[in-house]
Design a protein around this motif. Structure first.
Motif, PDB file in Angstrom:
ATOM      1  N   ASP A  46      -2.683   7.062   7.979  1.00 19.22           N
ATOM      2  CA  ASP A  46      -1.957   5.961   7.347  1.00 19.22           C
ATOM      3  C   ASP A  46      -1.128   6.518   6.197  1.00 19.22           C
ATOM      4  OD1 ASP A  46      -1.099   3.702   5.960  1.00 19.22           O
ATOM      5  OD2 ASP A  46      -3.073   3.373   5.029  1.00 19.22           O
ATOM      6  N   ALA A  47       0.182   6.651   6.425  1.00 19.65           N
ATOM      7  CA  ALA A  47       1.130   7.101   5.392  1.00 19.65           C
ATOM      8  C   ALA A  47       2.252   6.072   5.272  1.00 19.65           C
ATOM      9  CB  ALA A  47       1.685   8.474   5.759  1.00 19.65           C
ATOM     10  N   LEU A  48       1.880   4.789   5.283  1.00 22.44           N
ATOM     11  CA  LEU A  48       2.870   3.729   5.364  1.00 22.44           C
ATOM     12  C   LEU A  48       3.416   3.278   4.010  1.00 22.44           C
ATOM     13  CD1 LEU A  48       1.262   1.533   8.167  1.00 22.44           C
ATOM     14  CD2 LEU A  48       3.452   2.740   8.286  1.00 22.44           C
ATOM     15  N   LEU A  49       2.534   2.837   3.117  1.00 30.10           N
ATOM     16  CA  LEU A  49       3.021   2.088   1.958  1.00 30.10           C
ATOM     17  C   LEU A  49       2.623   2.671   0.602  1.00 30.10           C
ATOM     18  CD1 LEU A  49       2.376  -1.485   3.375  1.00 30.10           C
ATOM     19  CD2 LEU A  49       4.593  -0.368   3.057  1.00 30.10           C
ATOM     20  N   GLY A  50       1.477   3.281   0.499  1.00 32.88           N
ATOM     21  CA  GLY A  50       1.117   3.910  -0.765  1.00 32.88           C
ATOM     22  C   GLY A  50       0.819   2.933  -1.881  1.00 32.88           C
ATOM     23  N   THR A  51       1.097   3.365  -3.134  1.00 29.42           N
ATOM     24  CA  THR A  51       0.604   2.642  -4.311  1.00 29.42           C
ATOM     25  C   THR A  51       1.590   1.653  -4.901  1.00 29.42           C
ATOM     26  OG1 THR A  51       1.400   4.396  -5.790  1.00 29.42           O
ATOM     27  CG2 THR A  51      -0.850   4.603  -4.946  1.00 29.42           C
TER      28      THR A  51
ATOM     29  N   LEU B 233       3.014  -1.044  -3.677  1.00 28.50           N
ATOM     30  CA  LEU B 233       3.130  -2.367  -3.053  1.00 28.50           C
ATOM     31  C   LEU B 233       2.712  -3.470  -4.018  1.00 28.50           C
ATOM     32  CD1 LEU B 233       3.776  -3.690  -0.280  1.00 28.50           C
ATOM     33  CD2 LEU B 233       1.307  -3.631   0.159  1.00 28.50           C
ATOM     34  N   GLU B 234       3.550  -4.520  -4.123  1.00 29.59           N
ATOM     35  CA  GLU B 234       3.248  -5.659  -4.983  1.00 29.59           C
ATOM     36  C   GLU B 234       3.299  -6.995  -4.246  1.00 29.59           C
ATOM     37  OE1 GLU B 234       2.227  -5.776  -8.042  1.00 29.59           O
ATOM     38  OE2 GLU B 234       2.344  -3.638  -8.503  1.00 29.59           O
ATOM     39  N   ARG B 235       3.933  -7.037  -3.085  1.00 27.69           N
ATOM     40  CA  ARG B 235       4.062  -8.307  -2.366  1.00 27.69           C
ATOM     41  C   ARG B 235       3.341  -8.226  -1.025  1.00 27.69           C
ATOM     42  NH1 ARG B 235       9.060  -5.735  -1.779  1.00 27.69           N
ATOM     43  NH2 ARG B 235       9.726  -5.431   0.387  1.00 27.69           N
ATOM     44  N   PRO B 236       3.055  -9.372  -0.411  1.00 28.56           N
ATOM     45  CA  PRO B 236       2.324  -9.355   0.852  1.00 28.56           C
ATOM     46  C   PRO B 236       3.046  -8.559   1.935  1.00 28.56           C
ATOM     47  CG  PRO B 236       2.335 -11.562  -0.077  1.00 28.56           C
ATOM     48  CD  PRO B 236       3.263 -10.741  -0.924  1.00 28.56           C
ATOM     49  N   VAL B 237       2.278  -7.875   2.764  1.00 29.26           N
ATOM     50  CA  VAL B 237       2.816  -7.118   3.883  1.00 29.26           C
ATOM     51  C   VAL B 237       3.270  -8.118   4.956  1.00 29.26           C
ATOM     52  CG1 VAL B 237       2.327  -5.355   5.608  1.00 29.26           C
ATOM     53  CG2 VAL B 237       1.201  -5.255   3.365  1.00 29.26           C
ATOM     54  N   GLU B 238       4.445  -7.882   5.514  1.00 30.09           N
ATOM     55  CA  GLU B 238       5.008  -8.838   6.469  1.00 30.09           C
ATOM     56  C   GLU B 238       5.567  -8.130   7.704  1.00 30.09           C
ATOM     57  OE1 GLU B 238       7.983 -10.753   4.088  1.00 30.09           O
ATOM     58  OE2 GLU B 238       6.564 -12.207   3.222  1.00 30.09           O
ATOM     59  N   GLU B 239       5.862  -8.930   8.708  1.00 25.79           N
ATOM     60  CA  GLU B 239       6.610  -8.557   9.898  1.00 25.79           C
ATOM     61  C   GLU B 239       6.058  -7.295  10.568  1.00 25.79           C
ATOM     62  OE1 GLU B 239      10.587  -8.483   8.379  1.00 25.79           O
ATOM     63  OE2 GLU B 239      10.735 -10.663   8.314  1.00 25.79           O
ATOM     64  N   ARG B 240       6.940  -6.327  10.888  1.00 29.80           N
ATOM     65  CA  ARG B 240       6.519  -5.146  11.650  1.00 29.80           C
ATOM     66  C   ARG B 240       5.426  -4.360  10.933  1.00 29.80           C
ATOM     67  NH1 ARG B 240      10.471  -1.175  12.357  1.00 29.80           N
ATOM     68  NH2 ARG B 240       9.399  -0.405  14.199  1.00 29.80           N
ATOM     69  N   TRP B 241       5.494  -4.343   9.617  1.00 29.34           N
ATOM     70  CA  TRP B 241       4.500  -3.606   8.845  1.00 29.34           C
ATOM     71  C   TRP B 241       3.122  -4.247   9.011  1.00 29.34           C
ATOM     72  CZ3 TRP B 241       6.268   0.753   6.199  1.00 29.34           C
ATOM     73  CH2 TRP B 241       7.658   0.880   6.144  1.00 29.34           C
TER      74      TRP B 241
ATOM     75  N   ASP C  20      -3.743   8.444  -0.226  1.00 30.54           N
ATOM     76  CA  ASP C  20      -3.705   7.883  -1.579  1.00 30.54           C
ATOM     77  C   ASP C  20      -4.431   6.555  -1.696  1.00 30.54           C
ATOM     78  OD1 ASP C  20      -3.151   8.787  -4.051  1.00 30.54           O
ATOM     79  OD2 ASP C  20      -1.147   7.951  -4.170  1.00 30.54           O
ATOM     80  N   ILE C  21      -4.068   5.562  -0.856  1.00 29.87           N
ATOM     81  CA  ILE C  21      -4.751   4.275  -0.861  1.00 29.87           C
ATOM     82  C   ILE C  21      -4.443   3.603   0.477  1.00 29.87           C
ATOM     83  CG2 ILE C  21      -2.833   2.962  -1.883  1.00 29.87           C
ATOM     84  CD1 ILE C  21      -4.996   1.469  -3.568  1.00 29.87           C
ATOM     85  N   PRO C  22      -5.375   2.860   1.049  1.00 32.73           N
ATOM     86  CA  PRO C  22      -5.065   2.172   2.307  1.00 32.73           C
ATOM     87  C   PRO C  22      -3.865   1.240   2.145  1.00 32.73           C
ATOM     88  CG  PRO C  22      -7.429   2.166   1.923  1.00 32.73           C
ATOM     89  CD  PRO C  22      -6.799   2.692   0.663  1.00 32.73           C
ATOM     90  N   SER C  23      -2.933   1.310   3.052  1.00 35.67           N
ATOM     91  CA  SER C  23      -1.731   0.484   2.966  1.00 35.67           C
ATOM     92  C   SER C  23      -2.104  -1.001   3.003  1.00 35.67           C
ATOM     93  CB  SER C  23      -0.786   0.800   4.128  1.00 35.67           C
ATOM     94  OG  SER C  23      -0.262   2.106   3.990  1.00 35.67           O
ATOM     95  N   GLY C  24      -1.503  -1.759   2.082  1.00 30.02           N
ATOM     96  CA  GLY C  24      -1.777  -3.180   1.980  1.00 30.02           C
ATOM     97  C   GLY C  24      -2.789  -3.534   0.926  1.00 30.02           C
ATOM     98  N   LEU C  25      -3.459  -2.549   0.346  1.00 27.99           N
ATOM     99  CA  LEU C  25      -4.434  -2.777  -0.720  1.00 27.99           C
ATOM    100  C   LEU C  25      -3.735  -2.598  -2.064  1.00 27.99           C
ATOM    101  CD1 LEU C  25      -7.555  -3.316  -0.961  1.00 27.99           C
ATOM    102  CD2 LEU C  25      -7.781  -0.864  -1.386  1.00 27.99           C
TER     103      LEU C  25
END
Length: 510
Positions: free
Chosen positions: A137-142, A144-152, A170-175
């Motif tokens: 999981d190398a998608l979103l990292g640290t 992120l501030e808004r809800p994960v949407e759509e394809r993600w 680093d951190i699970p994406s979406g957390l």
């Protein structure tokens, strides 16, 4: 293919750090390492990817097929390094890109180019491949501030639905990195490797549910980089907190080990106060007296004669007991009838150190006040009543909730739950306990904690120290009890584990 995994840990993860940071703080540390100490950003990225790849190989040594899900930021850049190293190692590698690769900038663009130059191919994400041994999981990292949407969101849901292990970078994406809140959907990682500084969100909120096994690397960043950054919180555990309990003097007597008075046990609720009293004994208090309703005072200690029990009808009946007590714990089984309320009103004004739990907290919520030398031990529901908000609001920002409780009520606050938080007055940074397990979600576990904290306070620890050490001792006892299984663990199992731990007989030396 069934993957074997090793239990050997990397040399830099054998001792996980105790410092916890917010995402913005880690970004500052990263910039400082680059700008003041001259470490190129791409070098830090290469180090992060190399550490992550080593974790992958050590944890799943039989893996031969790797799929990396990469975003367009630096987290994706770390993923490209993992992919490049895996490919060079002869593994079958697929990189699935979410977001347009052409939008990648900075060090992440350099990492992407290096992967391509080494012969790697990047595919647009159109679903997960059926045959993969480990996903990265190398998608979103640290950031992120808004809800994960759509394809993600769809990609994360697909990742959680498949059965292969997942290594999060680093951190699970979406957390959420600061609160541990799930932003719509988050990756449920088998393991997470974190870099430069542990993110607070790995230990609070839903962090423990999503992070999996933790690994850490400072990426060889000099210690001086960290000097100017005040911690967001400190991780605490019994391995360190046990040092607060030195071996007893050979000439110690019970009076020197403290006298705990436990007040509670309305009719029909005698079990809670009994659990708190026995836990105080097992945590080392020299004397424990239970002040309880006369209806069950005569038989409460029949199978634990070391407990002293006094029946109290009214607050005046407490006076002689108060005179002998060093610490008073109030609340277990207290109830909210006139009997419990009158005892609470008498105890709350005393100069004694107090541990306040259960219905005493509910009575405090009805008539708020402050106390300079008390430990409040609310679970999220009690915390919500104390602050006049919802339990969901408490859980959405546990550290912030603990801070508000401490500011409003004074003393030291223990916000119970996964990753229990201890928040005392400034300048002491708040603490997050990393011991404990879900088996401790059982009736009476909080009453045991009340007795443990009271016992440590009675033995001479300062209020904040007793709260920190008590939370960790209680959690470590729960972990010891859970060796026989988490489901079915009961509060007396936790009590049974206290004695060995307070005497350093569980692998910890003091």
């Amino acid at each position: 293919m069934k993957l074997a995994r090793t239990t050997r840990r990397l040399s830099d993860t054998d001792r996980l750090p105790y410092a916890l940071y917010r995402a913005e703080q880690v970004r500052r540390l990263d910039r400082l390492a680059i700008e003041r100490f001259g470490i190129p950003g791409i070098e830090l990225m290469n180090r992060a990817g190399a550490v992550a790849y080593r974790v992958l190989r050590e944890r799943w040594p039989n893996a031969r097929r790797i799929t990396v899900l990469a975003g367009t930021g630096n987290n994706g850049g770390d993923g490209y390094v993992v992919a490049r190293l895996a490919r060079a190692d002869g593994l079958a590698v697929r990189v699935l890109q979410l977001g347009e690769a052409e939008r990648t900038r900075g060090e992440a663009a350099l990492s992407l180019a290096a992967y391509r130059n080494a012969g790697g191919v990047i595919e647009d994400y159109r679903g997960l491949p059926g045959e993969t041994d480990v996903h990265v999981d190398a998608l979103l990292g640290t950031g992120l501030e808004r809800p994960v949407e759509e394809r993600w969101a769809a990609a994360i849901a697909a990742l959680n639905a498949q059965r292969s292990p997942v290594l999060a970078l680093d951190i699970p994406s979406g957390l959420h990195s600061d609160t541990g809140r799930v932003l719509g959907v988050a990756v449920r990682a088998s393991a997470t490797v974190s870099f430069i500084g542990f993110k607070l969100g790995l230990f609070v909120g839903a962090g423990a549910e999503y992070r999996g096994e933790l690994h850490f690397s400072a990426l060889e960043v000099p210690a001086r980089v960290y000097a100017g950054e005040i911690l967001a919180a400190a991780r605490i555990d019994w391995a360190r907190e046990s040092r607060r309990l030195p071996p007893r003097s050979r000439i110690a007597h019970k009076g020197e080990c403290g006298h705990v008075l436990v007040v509670g046990g309305a009719p029909g609720m005698s079990g809670a106060v009994r659990l708190a009293g026995e836990a105080a004994l097992r945590a080392g208090a020299g004397l424990v007296t239970i002040a309880t309703h006369p209806r069950h005072a005569d038989w409460l200690n029949l199978d634990r004669p070391e407990l002293m029990v006094a029946g109290v009808e009214r607050p005046d009946d407490l006076e002689s007991l108060i005179e002998r007590a060093d610490v008073i714990a109030i609340g277990p089984g207290l109830g909210r009838t006139d009997w419990g309320r009158e005892l609470w009103e008498r105890v709350r004004t005393l100069p004694h150190p107090l541990v306040v739990d259960a219905d005493a907290l509910n009575l405090l919520a009805a008539a708020p006040g402050t106390g300079p030398d008390w430990v409040l031990t609310p679970h999220p529901g009690e915390a919500a009543r104390l602050l006049g908000i919802t339990t969901a609001e408490i859980e959405s920002d546990r550290l912030g909730s603990a801070r508000r409780l401490q500011e409003r009520f004074g003393g030291v606050v223990v916000l119970k739950g996964a990753g229990s938080i201890v928040h005392g007055p400034a300048p002491r940074v708040p603490a997050v306990c990393s011991d404990g397990n879900p088996g401790m979600a059982t009736a009476g576990a909080g009453d045991v904690l009340t007795g443990v904290i009271a016992a440590l306070r009675a033995q001479g620890l300062e209020t904040d120290e007793a709260a920190r050490a008590g939370v960790c001792l209680h959690a470590a006892a729960g972990d010891r009890a859970a060796r026989a299984g988490e489901r079915g663990l009961i509060a007396t199992d936790i009590i049974a584990a206290l004695r060995a731990l307070t005497n350093g007989r569980d692998g910890f030396e003091r």
